[in-house]
Enzyme design. Structure first.
Site, short mmCIF file in Angstrom:
data_model
loop_
_atom_site.label_atom_id
_atom_site.label_comp_id
_atom_site.label_asym_id
_atom_site.label_seq_id
_atom_site.Cartn_x
_atom_site.Cartn_y
_atom_site.Cartn_z
N ASP A 60 -8.93 15.61 11.52
CA ASP A 60 -10.03 14.67 11.40
C ASP A 60 -10.51 14.41 12.83
O ASP A 60 -9.76 13.88 13.66
CB ASP A 60 -9.51 13.37 10.77
CG ASP A 60 -10.61 12.32 10.59
OD1 ASP A 60 -11.65 12.42 11.28
OD2 ASP A 60 -10.40 11.40 9.78
N ASN A 87 -19.83 20.05 15.72
CA ASN A 87 -20.72 20.15 14.56
C ASN A 87 -20.30 19.22 13.41
O ASN A 87 -21.15 18.84 12.60
CB ASN A 87 -20.70 21.62 14.08
CG ASN A 87 -21.30 21.79 12.70
OD1 ASN A 87 -22.51 21.76 12.53
ND2 ASN A 87 -20.45 21.95 11.68
N TYR A 152 -26.97 6.89 10.93
CA TYR A 152 -26.95 8.32 11.26
C TYR A 152 -27.82 8.58 12.49
O TYR A 152 -27.41 9.28 13.43
CB TYR A 152 -27.45 9.11 10.05
CG TYR A 152 -27.44 10.60 10.19
CD1 TYR A 152 -26.27 11.33 10.08
CD2 TYR A 152 -28.64 11.31 10.43
CE1 TYR A 152 -26.26 12.72 10.19
CE2 TYR A 152 -28.65 12.69 10.54
CZ TYR A 152 -27.46 13.39 10.42
OH TYR A 152 -27.46 14.77 10.53
P1 NAP Z 1 -21.98 19.88 5.45
O1 NAP Z 1 -22.36 21.13 4.76
O2 NAP Z 1 -21.86 18.60 4.70
O3 NAP Z 1 -20.61 20.16 6.26
C1 NAP Z 1 -20.04 19.16 7.02
C2 NAP Z 1 -18.85 19.73 7.76
O4 NAP Z 1 -18.30 18.69 8.60
C3 NAP Z 1 -17.73 20.16 6.83
O5 NAP Z 1 -17.15 21.33 7.36
C4 NAP Z 1 -16.75 18.99 6.90
O6 NAP Z 1 -15.40 19.38 6.68
C5 NAP Z 1 -16.91 18.58 8.34
N1 NAP Z 1 -16.46 17.21 8.60
C6 NAP Z 1 -16.98 16.04 8.16
N2 NAP Z 1 -16.27 14.99 8.63
C7 NAP Z 1 -15.28 15.52 9.40
C8 NAP Z 1 -14.22 14.96 10.15
N3 NAP Z 1 -14.03 13.63 10.23
N4 NAP Z 1 -13.38 15.80 10.81
C9 NAP Z 1 -13.55 17.14 10.74
N5 NAP Z 1 -14.54 17.73 10.04
C10 NAP Z 1 -15.38 16.92 9.37
O7 NAP Z 1 -23.02 19.55 6.62
P2 NAP Z 1 -24.04 20.45 7.45
O8 NAP Z 1 -25.37 20.25 6.87
O9 NAP Z 1 -23.51 21.80 7.65
O10 NAP Z 1 -24.01 19.62 8.83
C11 NAP Z 1 -23.35 20.09 9.98
C12 NAP Z 1 -23.86 19.26 11.17
O11 NAP Z 1 -25.28 19.40 11.27
C13 NAP Z 1 -23.60 17.76 11.01
O12 NAP Z 1 -23.28 17.21 12.25
C14 NAP Z 1 -24.95 17.23 10.54
O13 NAP Z 1 -25.12 15.87 10.87
C15 NAP Z 1 -25.89 18.14 11.31
N6 NAP Z 1 -27.23 18.21 10.73
C16 NAP Z 1 -27.42 18.67 9.47
C17 NAP Z 1 -28.72 18.72 8.96
C18 NAP Z 1 -29.02 19.20 7.58
O14 NAP Z 1 -30.18 19.04 7.14
N7 NAP Z 1 -28.08 19.79 6.85
C19 NAP Z 1 -29.79 18.30 9.75
C20 NAP Z 1 -29.54 17.84 11.02
C21 NAP Z 1 -28.27 17.82 11.51
P3 NAP Z 1 -14.77 19.44 5.17
O15 NAP Z 1 -15.49 20.55 4.46
O16 NAP Z 1 -13.34 19.74 5.40
O17 NAP Z 1 -15.03 18.10 4.56
#
Ligand code: NAP
Length: 244
Positions: A60, A87, A152
């Site tokens: 975590d 990330n 956020y």
């Molecule tokens: P996602 O598909 O929901 O994946 C989130 C990832 O973060 C998962 O691998 C999850 O692990 C991990 N995670 C969450 N909390 C954690 C913790 N406390 N310790 C370790 N790992 C943790 O999200 P995503 O869309 O790929 O987002 C990735 C990044 O891009 C994030 O920082 C998000 O804010 C940013 N972002 C996303 C978007 C978008 O539109 N999708 C836009 C802007 C920025 P588990 O699978 O093990 O839970």
């Protein structure tokens, strides 16, 4: 061989980024907190398909001890971490008055303590090698502010300050620090939106499509490459023109 640690590498943007680094010949450390099966499967697929070392590591990112244990293990198994991608992230949609203290703190801690913990635990190795690339994943909402996402947006804006300040401090050690701010990317995180909202977001994007995890992974790989050696302290908006 260069080793890349991708936090939150089990799904979405992190998973695609892990694949992109593997394709480029890096050893890949895939961090996860819940999705053990998909993180392990990804590591196996990477080893089979790209013949590079890959392993899944549970931690975590909010928890300093877990991050310390993870980074120590990675460095003994895969070598010095030369690329860190901060990330791991979470998001919730909530009007400001209904964000409680726990949710506020969890949001800030996941993004900011997460980047703080992981970065502190890897920079000694990078300084020793006089080489390193740190790439933080922010969000366009950290630049513009997003309604019903004050927590956020605040966390992601914090990552921008973190990036700029750290870039100044680590430049003498030949370590670059940059931040990518994605627009709306098709992952589990955006599955909460209904079709009308997604179409509206698409419409507000100049390129008239949502982003893919690959769009972000390619930008991360570029910032980690030698081609980006002269780029540091920058905020790269990869939003299809949602933010100009
Ligand atoms: P996602 O598909 O929901 O994946 C989130 C990832 O973060 C998962 O691998 C999850 O692990 C991990 N995670 C969450 N909390 C954690 C913790 N406390 N310790 C370790 N790992 C943790 O999200 P995503 O869309 O790929 O987002 C990735 C990044 O891009 C994030 O920082 C998000 O804010 C940013 N972002 C996303 C978007 C978008 O539109 N999708 C836009 C802007 C920025 P588990 O699978 O093990 O839970």
């Amino acid at each position: 061989m260069n080793t890349a640690l991708i936090t939150g590498g089990s799904r979405g943007i992190g998973k695609e980024t892990a694949l992109e680094f593997a394709k480029k010949g890096y050893a890949v450390a895939i961090n996860y907190v819940n999705s053990e099966k998909s993180a392990r499967e990804l590591a196996l697929n990477i080893m089979r398909e790209f013949s590079v070392p890959a392993c899944a590591y549970k931690a975590d990112v909010k928890n300093r001890n877990e991050v310390e244990e993870m980074t120590t293990k990675i460095q003994s198994e895969l070598g010095t971490i030369t690329v860190l991608v901060n990330n791991a992230g979470i998001s919730t949609q909530r009007d400001f008055r209904s964000i409680d203290e726990y949710e506020w703190k969890t949001m800030l801690s996941t993004h900011l303590d997460g980047a703080f913990n992981c970065t502190q635990c890897v920079i000694t190795g990078m300084i020793g090698r006089q080489y390193g690339k740190i790439i933080n994943i922010g969000s366009m909402w950290g630049i513009t502010g997003g309604s019903c996402e004050v927590h956020y947006s605040t966390a992601k804006a914090g990552l921008i300050g973190f990036t700029k300040a750290l870039a100044k401090e680590l430049a003498p050690s030949n370590i670059t620090v940059n931040c990518i701010c994605p627009g709306v990317i098709e992952t589990d995180m955006t599955k909460i939106f209904d079709e009308i909202t997604l179409n509206d977001l698409k419409d507000k994007t100049l390129l008239k499509r949502l982003g893919t995890p690959k769009d972000i992974a390619k930008s991360v790989a570029f910032l980690a490459s030698k081609d980006a050696d002269y780029i540091t302290g920058q905020i790269l908006n990869v939003s299809g023109g949602f933010v100009v």
